[in-house]
Design an enzyme around this catalytic site. Sequence first.
Site, PDB file in Angstrom:
ATOM      1  CG  HIS A  97      70.004   4.606 -31.351  1.00 17.14           C
ATOM      2  ND1 HIS A  97      70.856   4.915 -32.590  1.00 17.14           N
ATOM      3  CD2 HIS A  97      69.716   6.032 -31.116  1.00 17.14           C
ATOM      4  CE1 HIS A  97      71.011   6.113 -32.865  1.00 17.14           C
ATOM      5  NE2 HIS A  97      70.545   6.996 -31.982  1.00 17.14           N
ATOM      6  CD  GLU A  98      67.318   7.473 -28.563  1.00 24.49           C
ATOM      7  OE1 GLU A  98      68.002   8.209 -27.780  1.00 24.49           O
ATOM      8  OE2 GLU A  98      67.092   7.470 -29.727  1.00 24.49           O
ATOM      9  CG  HIS A 154      72.216   8.580 -27.631  1.00 26.29           C
ATOM     10  ND1 HIS A 154      73.173   9.192 -27.904  1.00 26.29           N
ATOM     11  CD2 HIS A 154      71.383   8.388 -28.592  1.00 26.29           C
ATOM     12  CE1 HIS A 154      72.713   9.428 -29.241  1.00 26.29           C
ATOM     13  NE2 HIS A 154      71.809   8.972 -29.692  1.00 26.29           N
ATOM     14  CD  GLU A 203      73.356   8.998 -33.737  1.00 28.05           C
ATOM     15  OE1 GLU A 203      72.479   8.273 -34.666  1.00 28.05           O
ATOM     16  OE2 GLU A 203      72.686   9.621 -32.765  1.00 28.05           O
TER      17      GLU A 203
END
Length: 423
Positions: free
Chosen positions: A187-188, A191, A217
Amino acid sequence: PAAVNVREVRRDYNRSTKLSRELVEELSRVCSLAQQAWVEARKTSTFATFQPWLEKIVALKREEAQAIGFGGGVPYDALLDNYEPGVTAANVQNWFTPLRDELVKLLNEIKGSSRAPDVTLLTRLYPVDAQRSFSTYAARRIGFDFKCGRLDEAHHPFCSGLGPGDTRLTTRYDPHHFPGAFFGTLHEAGHGIYDQGLPAAAFGAPLGQAVSLGIHESQSRLWENFVGRSRPFWNCFYTPAQAVFPQALGDVPFEDFYFAINDVRPSFIRVEADEVTYNLHIMLRFELEQKLVAGDLKPADVPGVWNETFTRYFGITPPNDSQGCLQDIHWSGGGIGYFPTYALGNMFAAQFFSTATRDLDDLPGLISKGEFAPLKEWLNEKIHRHGKEFRSQDLVQRVTGEPLSHRALVAHLRNKFGELYGL
């Protein structure tokens, strides 16, 4: 490009100069104290400790909305616009309503299925050192550039950085919970890949910045869920995972593992929610935030309304306020209007991924072989390199050829979980 920078700087200037110095100082003071009160309230599950601070914050955010202005809309629009420029509460309601109906329907079908995964296999011993190396390996493989970034540990995973060439990711490890660190890292990294794909020459100007929180997101959710929790991804990664975690996964068949990481069940905590139920958590918060700002819901009544709405959506009732209305830090920091961007991110991600699948020749096959560069380059070209040139709604229309809709996300969830749960 110059016109984009002027447009965005003027927008920020106009918003900022409409707020009085006294209001900005009071918001800062109250939020600083409110966050401390929230920590204590959550620890003891005592909403009354936080209630007076929430009352002050809601009053101040109403004042902020009035100062900024909201055209012919509602005060909430002015707060939402801070995080998702150009999007109104009416827009969000139009996107969320059909999505909510479909999600509740799908969740009920899954509850009625006779199939269920064995999730205990994800709580076996996964040594932290092995998790660290495997998470780093996965982030590197999907395209995060460690020459210009790093991965560290923190209490709460996040992505930050000082500028081009310095993008920092954090995650947290639990030796008895494999999904937390692994999917948190993906997830990170999503980003981070976005940040690394922004035009470095425009750093400091709007053209070097992300479109919105929702689009940011979408990039993390795309890599975490649409890639990382997919069958093609684990066709490539499961054998390495068994090698890294022989005690935990050596005797676990592929299908059992794949089903376990895609378990769907109603739960109280938003950040631990699965793909199907996650957006319902956001819709609940959106519903309550609008009522708070409009004056239709008193802060004192939040716990009761939260529990009633939660029961309606999920079929379960929070046993206490720590697992209910006190679980998120956002309101204590004044972040009213922030929550919708999480669900919008999932909707954006679904539409982008569907279009990438159409544009790229055999994307599932590429992912199965561990070839992630074509997808990363597609995202770089279609989304990242534009910086803030387009508003989120315009960007989606430009990239996918269609306005934002719930359809791509619902199709993704139905295809994936219909197969797993035999629907």
